[in-house]
Scaffold this active site. Structure first.
Site, mmCIF file in Angstrom:
data_model
loop_
_atom_site.group_PDB
_atom_site.id
_atom_site.type_symbol
_atom_site.label_atom_id
_atom_site.label_comp_id
_atom_site.label_asym_id
_atom_site.label_seq_id
_atom_site.Cartn_x
_atom_site.Cartn_y
_atom_site.Cartn_z
ATOM 1 N N CYS A 88 0.836 -1.579 0.133
ATOM 2 C CA CYS A 88 -0.104 0.264 -0.498
ATOM 3 C C CYS A 88 0.943 1.092 -0.060
ATOM 4 C CB CYS A 88 -1.218 0.256 1.121
ATOM 5 S SG CYS A 88 -1.186 -1.160 1.939
ATOM 6 N N SER B 264 -10.866 1.934 5.528
ATOM 7 C CA SER B 264 -11.135 2.612 3.872
ATOM 8 C C SER B 264 -12.226 1.483 3.282
ATOM 9 C CB SER B 264 -9.537 2.849 3.715
ATOM 10 O OG SER B 264 -8.923 1.794 3.647
ATOM 11 N N ILE C 96 -12.534 0.088 -0.696
ATOM 12 C CA ILE C 96 -11.890 -1.268 -1.626
ATOM 13 C C ILE C 96 -12.938 -0.182 -3.100
ATOM 14 C CG2 ILE C 96 -11.934 -2.732 -3.596
ATOM 15 C CD1 ILE C 96 -11.950 -4.286 -0.694
ATOM 16 N N LYS D 173 -9.788 7.142 4.276
ATOM 17 C CA LYS D 173 -11.445 6.393 4.383
ATOM 18 C C LYS D 173 -12.374 6.706 3.903
ATOM 19 C CE LYS D 173 -14.533 4.985 6.849
ATOM 20 N NZ LYS D 173 -14.958 4.807 5.156
ATOM 21 N N HIS E 88 -9.763 3.768 -0.573
ATOM 22 C CA HIS E 88 -7.982 3.601 -0.874
ATOM 23 C C HIS E 88 -8.345 2.390 -1.769
ATOM 24 C CE1 HIS E 88 -4.469 2.226 0.768
ATOM 25 N NE2 HIS E 88 -4.693 0.612 1.609
#
Ligand SMILES: [Zn+2]
Lengths: 140, 384
Positions: B83, B207, B209, B328, B332
């Site tokens: 990430c 958060s 997808i 959030k 994300h």
């Protein structure tokens, strides 16, 4: 399924075989060949007792692929008696009864099965030490 | 070493882009950034991405996007750090320009996640963790963060609902961000009643997808003004690592990688946390906001949640975070996230954040986290 991948780690998964550092005596699990405490080479095998206590825990409702049929299930960070933390599932316990600090011991269970013809992967899980000895005796 | 500035920014709205492929998303962000910089050619392209192979069956992203964008022959590679891939791509571009190897570099973050079912995405995200010792035992990436959150609550005496301000703040700020996935506020009540994913983490701790792409164009500061009226200087860019598995850390509640990368960045910029006007945290989960605030020196150990409860993370607080919605509420798209953070900090420093503008913002910081803290990239930007 990757047979060799699981064969490679059978010592760790079935018996909690880690390492002990010949230089500083640090007990290491999972094995990593370089001591995290003194950064010297550490390849001496060491079998852990499997005793420990719950450091933290979580119940998974939304599971990764291959684990959907087991949800909800409870996972934990277990502080082994010899020092290291290990990540594993808890078993033989209701999620609401799990507490931080709860004494647990290692048992060997099925981690996942890949269908009727697929491989069955066994490995360590942890169960409460006291509460379950009575229940196990009753089953016998 | 040459001083480096951002001369162009571009982003696509985060969301479920069923009608757009990964290469299209990447190209749109790149095109927008190049247009913003009034640029027709670049020397190099770094593409931050985590899961294109697993989720879309496509690797080799450098060449794919360069080709699709009509940049025949250009240097182009993918950068992967879970990430943290987005900010890692910026770091690679920064090294290239600062070191004099390239003048005009495009750094893209792109991710396409919504083509697959939930369980597949959950498995793919778990690849940011330790495959043999975390994921094999059925741990999702969410549950690893849940273990941290539970222990944090245990050690520092917080209740579950104390984490709500992180989500409420992020959603309030996303309302004014046209590129955010969720432009809607949430309430304390909604937070308390949200569906549990991995106890104690619920849907509003997490958060979403998403698909998305963001891009910045960087160039030597000496020529930046030829391309934009509002260049944004890169004052620091630093990557640090920690163990991938949480169980291998001496103290799981301290993001050592976050602390090291923040210290490196502060040293590079010659500033400290008190000089920073806004901070884009990696709020993949509410607990990560708290741990990142503590690692970066904005709150003492165990006080990250208290900072939020005291109202200090809002737009007029002591240290505004997630000023455009954060992970959030902006969304994300994992490998793109770090680049969205950079674009958002740059937007603030250019004075273009609209209703969310931080008054007199001069120094902005972003901390992009790969895995549960195994790779941490801290970037400090300065407006002119
Ligand atoms: Zn040692």
């Amino acid at each position: 399924m990757e047979v060799a991948r699981f064969w490679r780690t059978k010592g760790q998964r079935y018996q909690l075989v880690g390492e002990v550092c010949p230089s500083c005596g640090e007990k290491i699990f999972p094995p990593r060949d370089v001591c995290p405490a003194c950064e010297k080479e550490a390849k001496t095998p060491y079998t852990f007792s499997g005793k420990g206590e719950v450091y933290s825990y979580s119940t998974i409702y939304s599971a990764p692929e291959g684990f959907e049929k087991y949800a909800p299930y409870t996972v934990a960070l277990v502080r082994l008696a010899e020092g290291p933390l290990v990540t594993a599932q808890l078993t033989d316990v209701d999620a609401q009864d799990v507490k931080v600090g709860m004494p647990v011991e290692m048992v060997t269970r099925v981690l996942r099965e890949d269908g009727e013809r697929g491989m069955v992967v066994y490995g360590y899980k942890f169960r409460p030490v006291c509460a379950n000895q009575g229940a196990a005796a009753q089953q016998i | 070493m040459r001083d480096v500035s951002i001369i162009g920014i571009g982003q696509v709205k985060v969301g479920e882009h069923w009608d757009k492929s990964l290469r299209e998303l990447g190209y749109y962000a790149l095109h927008a950034a190049m247009k913003d910089a009034r640029l027709e050619r670049i020397d190099s392209l770094f593409v931050g991405n985590m899961l294109s192979g697993e989720l879309t069956g496509q690797e080799h992203l450098g060449a794919i996007i360069a080709d699709f964008a009509g940049l025949k022959g250009v240097e182009a590679v993918k950068v992967e750090a879970a990430c943290g891939s987005g900010a890692a791509a910026l770091r690679m571009g920064y090294i290239a320009v600062a070191g004099g190897m390239a003048d005009f570099v495009a750094c893209i973050g792109v991710e396409k996640m919504t083509d697959k079912q939930n369980a597949s995405v959950t498995s793919a995200l778990a690849m940011a963790a330790d495959g043999d010792y975390e994921a094999l035992h059925g741990l999702s990436f969410v549950s690893i963060n849940a273990l941290l959150m539970r222990r944090y609550m245990h050690e520092h005496g917080y209740k579950k609902e104390d984490f709500a301000p992180f989500a409420i703040n992020a959603h309030a700020n996303a309302v004014n961000n046209p590129y955010a996935m969720f432009q809607a506020p949430v309430t304390q009540k909604q937070f308390t009643e949200a569906k549990m994913i991995a106890d104690p983490i619920n849907l509003l701790d997490s958060s979403p997808i998403a698909d998305g792409a963001a891009c910045v164009i960087i160039a030597p500061t000496a020529i930046a003004k030829e391309f934009t009226d509002r260049p944004v200087r890169i004052r620091a860019s630093a990557i640090a690592t920690d163990t991938v598995a949480v169980h291998d850390r001496r103290d799981p509640l301290f993001l050592e990688g976050g602390a090291i990368s923040a210290q490196k960045a502060y040293a590079m910029a010659g500033v400290g946390p008190h000089d920073i006007d806004l901070f884009e945290v990696h709020d993949a989960f509410t607990i990560m906001s708290a741990l990142s605030l503590e690692a970066a020196g904005f709150a003492p150990r165990g006080k990250g949640v208290a900072l939020a409860l005291d109202g200090e993370i809002g737009l007029s607080g002591r240290i505004p975070i997630t000023t455009m919605g954060g992970l959030k509420a902006r969304g994300h798209p994992v490998g793109a996230t770090g680049m969205y953070q950079i674009v958002e900090v740059a937007t603030q420093l250019r004075g273009e954040a609209g209703a969310n503008q931080i008054k007199n913002a001069r120094l902005g910081m972003a901390q992009n986290i790969g895995g549960s803290g195994a790779t941490v990239i801290t970037t400090i930007l300065e407006g002119f």
